[in-house]
Structures are given as structure tokens and as C-alpha cells.
Design a protein around this motif. Structure first.
Motif, PDB file in Angstrom:
ATOM      1  N   ASN A   1      35.200 -42.609  -8.763  1.00  0.00           N
ATOM      2  CA  ASN A   1      36.184 -43.656  -8.988  1.00  0.00           C
ATOM      3  C   ASN A   1      36.676 -43.567 -10.432  1.00  0.00           C
ATOM      4  O   ASN A   1      36.004 -43.011 -11.295  1.00  0.00           O
ATOM      5  CB  ASN A   1      35.562 -45.032  -8.696  1.00  0.00           C
ATOM      6  CG  ASN A   1      36.591 -46.039  -8.258  1.00  0.00           C
ATOM      7  OD1 ASN A   1      37.772 -45.923  -8.578  1.00  0.00           O
ATOM      8  ND2 ASN A   1      36.144 -47.043  -7.516  1.00  0.00           N
ATOM      9  N   LYS A   2      37.862 -44.144 -10.647  1.00  0.00           N
ATOM     10  CA  LYS A   2      38.530 -43.991 -11.939  1.00  0.00           C
ATOM     11  C   LYS A   2      37.984 -44.974 -12.976  1.00  0.00           C
ATOM     12  O   LYS A   2      37.864 -46.165 -12.701  1.00  0.00           O
ATOM     13  CB  LYS A   2      40.029 -44.222 -11.752  1.00  0.00           C
ATOM     14  CG  LYS A   2      40.869 -43.731 -12.901  1.00  0.00           C
ATOM     15  CD  LYS A   2      42.345 -43.960 -12.623  1.00  0.00           C
ATOM     16  CE  LYS A   2      43.006 -42.723 -12.062  1.00  0.00           C
ATOM     17  NZ  LYS A   2      44.418 -42.972 -11.701  1.00  0.00           N
TER      18      LYS A   2
ATOM     19  N   THR B   1      36.343 -50.313 -13.828  1.00  0.00           N
ATOM     20  CA  THR B   1      36.698 -49.586 -12.608  1.00  0.00           C
ATOM     21  C   THR B   1      37.014 -50.615 -11.529  1.00  0.00           C
ATOM     22  O   THR B   1      36.554 -51.764 -11.619  1.00  0.00           O
ATOM     23  CB  THR B   1      35.516 -48.681 -12.171  1.00  0.00           C
ATOM     24  OG1 THR B   1      35.331 -47.647 -13.145  1.00  0.00           O
ATOM     25  CG2 THR B   1      35.764 -48.028 -10.815  1.00  0.00           C
ATOM     26  N   HIS B   2      37.818 -50.214 -10.533  1.00  0.00           N
ATOM     27  CA  HIS B   2      38.101 -51.083  -9.387  1.00  0.00           C
ATOM     28  C   HIS B   2      37.377 -50.585  -8.147  1.00  0.00           C
ATOM     29  O   HIS B   2      37.472 -49.415  -7.800  1.00  0.00           O
ATOM     30  CB  HIS B   2      39.596 -51.077  -9.063  1.00  0.00           C
ATOM     31  CG  HIS B   2      40.361 -52.090  -9.848  1.00  0.00           C
ATOM     32  ND1 HIS B   2      40.580 -53.367  -9.400  1.00  0.00           N
ATOM     33  CD2 HIS B   2      40.950 -52.015 -11.063  1.00  0.00           C
ATOM     34  CE1 HIS B   2      41.269 -54.037 -10.303  1.00  0.00           C
ATOM     35  NE2 HIS B   2      41.510 -53.236 -11.324  1.00  0.00           N
ATOM     36  N   HIS B   3      36.652 -51.477  -7.489  1.00  0.00           N
ATOM     37  CA  HIS B   3      36.163 -51.187  -6.137  1.00  0.00           C
ATOM     38  C   HIS B   3      36.303 -52.509  -5.372  1.00  0.00           C
ATOM     39  O   HIS B   3      35.390 -53.336  -5.376  1.00  0.00           O
ATOM     40  CB  HIS B   3      34.714 -50.700  -6.158  1.00  0.00           C
ATOM     41  CG  HIS B   3      34.189 -50.321  -4.805  1.00  0.00           C
ATOM     42  ND1 HIS B   3      34.815 -49.390  -3.997  1.00  0.00           N
ATOM     43  CD2 HIS B   3      33.121 -50.754  -4.079  1.00  0.00           C
ATOM     44  CE1 HIS B   3      34.151 -49.278  -2.853  1.00  0.00           C
ATOM     45  NE2 HIS B   3      33.122 -50.093  -2.877  1.00  0.00           N
TER      46      HIS B   3
ATOM     47  N   PHE C   1      35.317 -54.293 -12.018  1.00  0.00           N
ATOM     48  CA  PHE C   1      33.948 -54.495 -12.502  1.00  0.00           C
ATOM     49  C   PHE C   1      33.707 -53.634 -13.740  1.00  0.00           C
ATOM     50  O   PHE C   1      34.535 -52.788 -14.100  1.00  0.00           O
ATOM     51  CB  PHE C   1      32.931 -54.190 -11.390  1.00  0.00           C
ATOM     52  CG  PHE C   1      32.833 -52.727 -11.042  1.00  0.00           C
ATOM     53  CD1 PHE C   1      33.712 -52.152 -10.141  1.00  0.00           C
ATOM     54  CD2 PHE C   1      31.859 -51.917 -11.625  1.00  0.00           C
ATOM     55  CE1 PHE C   1      33.628 -50.797  -9.825  1.00  0.00           C
ATOM     56  CE2 PHE C   1      31.759 -50.564 -11.314  1.00  0.00           C
ATOM     57  CZ  PHE C   1      32.645 -50.011 -10.413  1.00  0.00           C
ATOM     58  N   VAL C   2      32.566 -53.869 -14.378  1.00  0.00           N
ATOM     59  CA  VAL C   2      32.254 -53.183 -15.638  1.00  0.00           C
ATOM     60  C   VAL C   2      31.678 -51.795 -15.320  1.00  0.00           C
ATOM     61  O   VAL C   2      30.620 -51.672 -14.715  1.00  0.00           O
ATOM     62  CB  VAL C   2      31.249 -54.007 -16.469  1.00  0.00           C
ATOM     63  CG1 VAL C   2      30.852 -53.243 -17.739  1.00  0.00           C
ATOM     64  CG2 VAL C   2      31.850 -55.365 -16.819  1.00  0.00           C
ATOM     65  N   ALA C   3      32.399 -50.754 -15.758  1.00  0.00           N
ATOM     66  CA  ALA C   3      31.961 -49.376 -15.533  1.00  0.00           C
ATOM     67  C   ALA C   3      30.872 -48.991 -16.521  1.00  0.00           C
ATOM     68  O   ALA C   3      29.938 -48.255 -16.181  1.00  0.00           O
ATOM     69  CB  ALA C   3      33.144 -48.423 -15.684  1.00  0.00           C
TER      70      ALA C   3
ATOM     71  N   MET D   1      39.903 -47.400  -7.207  1.00  0.00           N
ATOM     72  CA  MET D   1      39.771 -47.078  -5.795  1.00  0.00           C
ATOM     73  C   MET D   1      38.988 -45.774  -5.620  1.00  0.00           C
ATOM     74  O   MET D   1      39.198 -44.812  -6.331  1.00  0.00           O
ATOM     75  CB  MET D   1      41.186 -46.885  -5.237  1.00  0.00           C
ATOM     76  CG  MET D   1      41.254 -46.867  -3.756  1.00  0.00           C
ATOM     77  SD  MET D   1      42.954 -46.493  -3.262  1.00  0.00           S
ATOM     78  CE  MET D   1      42.626 -45.622  -1.758  1.00  0.00           C
ATOM     79  N   LEU D   2      38.059 -45.765  -4.682  1.00  0.00           N
ATOM     80  CA  LEU D   2      37.251 -44.565  -4.455  1.00  0.00           C
ATOM     81  C   LEU D   2      38.141 -43.429  -3.964  1.00  0.00           C
ATOM     82  O   LEU D   2      39.029 -43.635  -3.139  1.00  0.00           O
ATOM     83  CB  LEU D   2      36.188 -44.843  -3.395  1.00  0.00           C
ATOM     84  CG  LEU D   2      34.899 -45.518  -3.849  1.00  0.00           C
ATOM     85  CD1 LEU D   2      34.005 -45.760  -2.652  1.00  0.00           C
ATOM     86  CD2 LEU D   2      34.174 -44.678  -4.884  1.00  0.00           C
ATOM     87  N   THR D   3      37.880 -42.238  -4.452  1.00  0.00           N
ATOM     88  CA  THR D   3      38.665 -41.090  -4.012  1.00  0.00           C
ATOM     89  C   THR D   3      38.067 -40.529  -2.716  1.00  0.00           C
ATOM     90  O   THR D   3      36.892 -40.735  -2.425  1.00  0.00           O
ATOM     91  CB  THR D   3      38.642 -39.985  -5.085  1.00  0.00           C
ATOM     92  OG1 THR D   3      37.289 -39.572  -5.272  1.00  0.00           O
ATOM     93  CG2 THR D   3      39.201 -40.482  -6.399  1.00  0.00           C
TER      94      THR D   3
END
Lengths: 197, 250
Positions: A121-122, A157-159, A163-165, B1-3
Motif C-alpha cells: 500500500n502507498k 496510508t489508506h486502507h 491510518f498511521v503508517a 488502497m491495496l495494490t
């Protein structure tokens, strides 16, 4: 440079040791607390449940030395559950106090359709970060931090939700993702941490 | 978003990659470490290693192979094949696996999954699920497809997720090795029945097959022969996924 890696008994220790070696450090797994405060560098890895992780740290007598190290701003890298153990508590194990160095709580992903978050994830680093950069990181977690503790710089990061990466303060770096499994990007981050003082 | 992830899969026996490998430009066709590093360089998101050796000696070699791959590989490593006991799982994790895939042993003793999840976490506990078509549904098969269980594959996926499996590698026994594409209806049925990530395996011949599986709900695509045979690269497959609007790590 020697790095002490706390053997929490359940983590993917072999991956962490291999990655530290690849960035030119000399890792040594430890199960006793004696050298934690004096060591040049310490890694707190960890996978598994919050309650089990805290129980293990307490049994090994490592909670106090780890807390003291972070409060003194001495080089430390905490990964995944390692980051969560630094917080005050987690909804994963109600009633179990964490180390409390980061005055925030840990809770399960609420919005995301797929949990655990398993994959790449980014990561977006904020301007105040010295070690953290933008890129893709490998995650394996069901729980996360949503607030950034005061005095720390953070990446996000977004999921399903933001949230805190990771957070950093001087040479103390704590990541929700696994830098040791995050390819070249993760290894560059570990290399920067290995040189930070 | 998960890749959307691409997972090259190596079948290993006695410390060598097996199964019709025809790597281009490489004299040594079957060294797992060489292959692992090459796939990481192509952009692989994780590596899967299946121990297909049939003897105890072969399995000992597999542990050494895991350690050798771990020393070089900078991305996650899943190891499966012949994992029968808690001691097998521990041996592979100690050698450097990040996740362990369990198939037949979990069907015979479902508590195997909960024990692994409790000890190492769900993120480490992968269920390898083989399914075969049966009147409008799918039946769970074990022992490399040789034995039918009479159990409903979708129901087993649900149970496994509840027991603590953190990921499912889903193989269509009707499609494996056919190069006719993944079983998309099976992927839809399983991925909508559970909240954990599902990896599509078995049947891919081209990038379009990967795109279809991702659109049917797969979080990741396991790919073997089309990479080993040099038909394509991980990079090319990711280009195709991105062109279809899927997010990939590049």
C-alpha cells in the motif's frame, strides 16, 4: 554496527535479521534485557497478538529498558506489532496496558472490506519526516493507529480509512508496515535508520 | 488502497526448481535463489515456494532452500507443500518463511489453522484450497487433487477464515495447468464469502486472465509457467493490470 534484535518468540525474526545484514548492519537476536539500554541500536520486531506480545516483553523484563531507551531518544526501530506495543492499549487485548511511550490507542480496521490488510500500500510521508519517504510498503495487519502522538512526525496510508503508517522522532522509528519485506524502498529506509543519530 | 499483487510461484524439489522450466538467457535453469532474485527485480510483490519433494531428505533440502532464498529476497516469502505438523510450520518459519500455506493437513485437522493463527498470527496462516466443479458448486479436494472430500469449498473457506486463516490461495482443480484461465465463478463465490484476501491460482495463460481474476475479486494472482517459460514478465503483467484500471506497485 551491531544491532540487538529483541526475540519476541513469534515474529518473522529470520526476515528481519537477513534484512539488517543486507543493509550492512550486524544483527544479534537477544532474549535478555541486560544490554538494551547500552546497545547502539535496538530493533523491536513483532507479529501476533498485542496481549501475547506485551506478556512476552514483561516476562523477559524488557518493557522498562525499551521504554527508557525511547524516552532518551536512543536509536530504535519498532516494526508492526512492535509499533503497537509502544501505545497505551489495543482493542485487540482489552485491559492489557502497552508501553505507553506513544500516548495513543490501537484499534481494528473498521471500514476496509478486506482484513487483514495483507499486501502493498502507498505511504505518504509528511514534511517533517527525516527518515520516512513516499513509496509502497508491505503490510500485514488488522489493527492500526489513527492518531499521531504529539512531538512525532508521521507518514500515512489508506486502507478503507486513513491510518498511521509510521512515526519517527530523531533516531526512533516505528513502522506499521514491514520495511524488511518492502523491497528496495524498505531497505533504503532501514539503511537511513541505521545511520541516523 | 491495496495494490493487486503478482506472486511468482516456484515448485522446488531437492533444492532445485522443477516443472518444465525453460528460463531464457540462463544457463542454470533451476536455482531457486537466482529465480527468486530475478522475479523480485521484475517487480514481483511476493514469492511463493512449494516444496514438491516426496521424501524426508527432499524436505530437509527445502528448509535449506528457504534459508538461502531468505538471505537474498527482500519481499515476503510464502512456503507450502507437505506441511503436516506444527513442527513443519515452525521449521519453515525459522528458516525464513513469512507465511506458511497449509492444505490437506488443515482439512484433516481444522484446529491446525487456529493453532497457527494463535501462535504466529493470521497474517502468517495461509490456507491453500483446491476445489473441483460439482453440480452447480465446488467440492473441496485434497492430496493434490487425488481425493474428493464431499465438502463444499465455499463453506470450507468460511470455516477456515473463522479459524484464523489470514489468506486463501485458491486453486481450481479443473483449470490448473490447462492455460484456459482461472475459474472466475469460483473466485467470485469464495471472495464474496470471506473478508480475507483470496489469491487466484491455476490456469493463467496471459495477462487478460489475471485482469479477469482481479475483477472477479482476487487480491493477488499466483503465476508460474508463463513466467518460467519466459512468455512474459512480472512487469508486463503489471502493465496490463494497470491498463485495466487496477492499482499495482511499480
Amino acid at each position: 554496527m551491531k544491532v540487538l534484535v529483541i526475540d519476541t518468540g513469534t515474529s518473522n525474526l529470520a526476515s528481519m535479521l537477513a534484512a539488517l545484514t543486507r543493509v550492512g548492519l550486524t544483527p544479534e537476536a537477544i532474549t535478555t534485557p541486560d544490554d538494551i539500554e547500552s546497545a547502539e541500536r535496538v530493533v523491536l520486531p513483532g507479529v501476533g497478538a498485542f496481549g501475547a506480545g506485551m506478556k512476552r516483553l514483561n516476562e523477559l523484563g524488557m518493557s522498562e529498558p525499551v521504554r527508557a531507551r525511547i524516552e532518551a531518544g536512543r536509536p530504535l526501530l519498532a516494526v508492526c506489532l512492535g509499533l503497537q506495543l509502544l501505545c497505551t492499549s489495543s482493542t485487540e487485548s482489552p485491559g492489557v496496558p502497552g508501553l505507553g511511550v506513544l500516548p495513543v490507542t490501537v484499534a481494528r480496521f473498521e471500514v476496509a472490506e478486506i482484513v487483514p490488510q495483507l499486501g502493498w500500500n502507498k505511504v505518504t510521508a509528511s514534511e517533517g519526516c527525516a527518515l520516512l519517504r513516499d513509496g509502497y510498503a508491505y503490510y500485514a495487519n488488522s489493527y492500526c493507529l489513527r492518531e499521531v502522538p504529539e512531538g512525532w512526525s508521521a507518514a500515512h496510508t489508506h486502507h478503507g480509512e486513513r491510518f498511521v503508517a509510521a512515526v519517527e522522532r530523531g533516531p526512533v522509528l516505528a513502522t506499521q508496515f514491514h520495511p524488511e519485506l518492502s523491497g528496495a524502498w524498505g531497505h533504503e529506509l532501514m539503511d537511513r535508520w541505521g545511520k541516523a543519530c | 488502497m491495496l495494490t493487486t499483487r503478482i506472486l511468482p510461484c516456484l515448485d522446488v524439489d531437492g533444492g532445485r526448481v522443477v516443472k518444465g522450466v525453460k528460463f531464457q538467457g540462463l544457463r542454470d535453469a533451476g536455482d531457486p535463489v537466482e529465480r527468486a532474485v530475478a522475479y523480485e527485480a521484475q517487480g514481483a510483490d511476493e514469492l511463493v515456494m512449494l516444496d514438491v519433494s516426496a521424501t524426508p531428505q527432499g524436505r530437509g533440502n527445502a528448509t535449506d532452500t528457504v534459508a538461502r532464498v531468505r538471505a537474498e529476497l527482500r519481499i515476503p516469502l510464502t512456503v507450502g507443500g507437505g506441511v503436516r505438523t506444527d513442527a513443519d510450520a515452525e521449521r519453515l518459519l525459522k528458516a525464513g518463511a513469512d507465511k506458511v500455506a497449509v492444505n490437506t493437513a488443515a482439512v484433516l485437522d481444522p484446529s491446525f489453522l487456529s493453532r497457527m493463527a494463535e501462535r504466529y498470527g493470521s497474517q502468517c496462516t495461509v490456507l491453500s484450497l483446491d476445489a473441483a466443479q460439482r453440480d452447480g458448486g465446488w467440492e473441496l479436494v485434497i492430496k493434490s487433487g487425488r481425493e474428493r472430500t464431499g465438502k463444499d469449498a465455499v463453506q470450507w473457506a468460511r470455516e477456515a477464515a473463522e479459524l484464523g486463516a489470514g489468506e486463501i490461495v485458491l486453486t481450481s482443480w479443473d483449470r490448473d495447468g490447462t492455460r484456459s484461465g482461472y475459474d472466475l465463478a469460483l473466485m467470485r463465490a469464495i471472495s464474496s464469502a470471506v473478508r480475507i484476501p483470496v489469491v487466484a491460482s491455476g490456469g493463467a495463460a496471459n495477462a487478460q486472465h489475471l485482469v479477469e481474476a482481479a475483477q472477479a475479486g482476487a487480491s493477488a494472482l499466483l503465476v508460474a509457467s508463463i513466467l518460467h517459460d519466459g512468455d512474459t514478465t512480472v512487469g508486463e503483467l503489471k502493465d496490463a493490470l494497470a491498463a485495466a484500471g487496477l492499482e499495482v506497485r511499480r
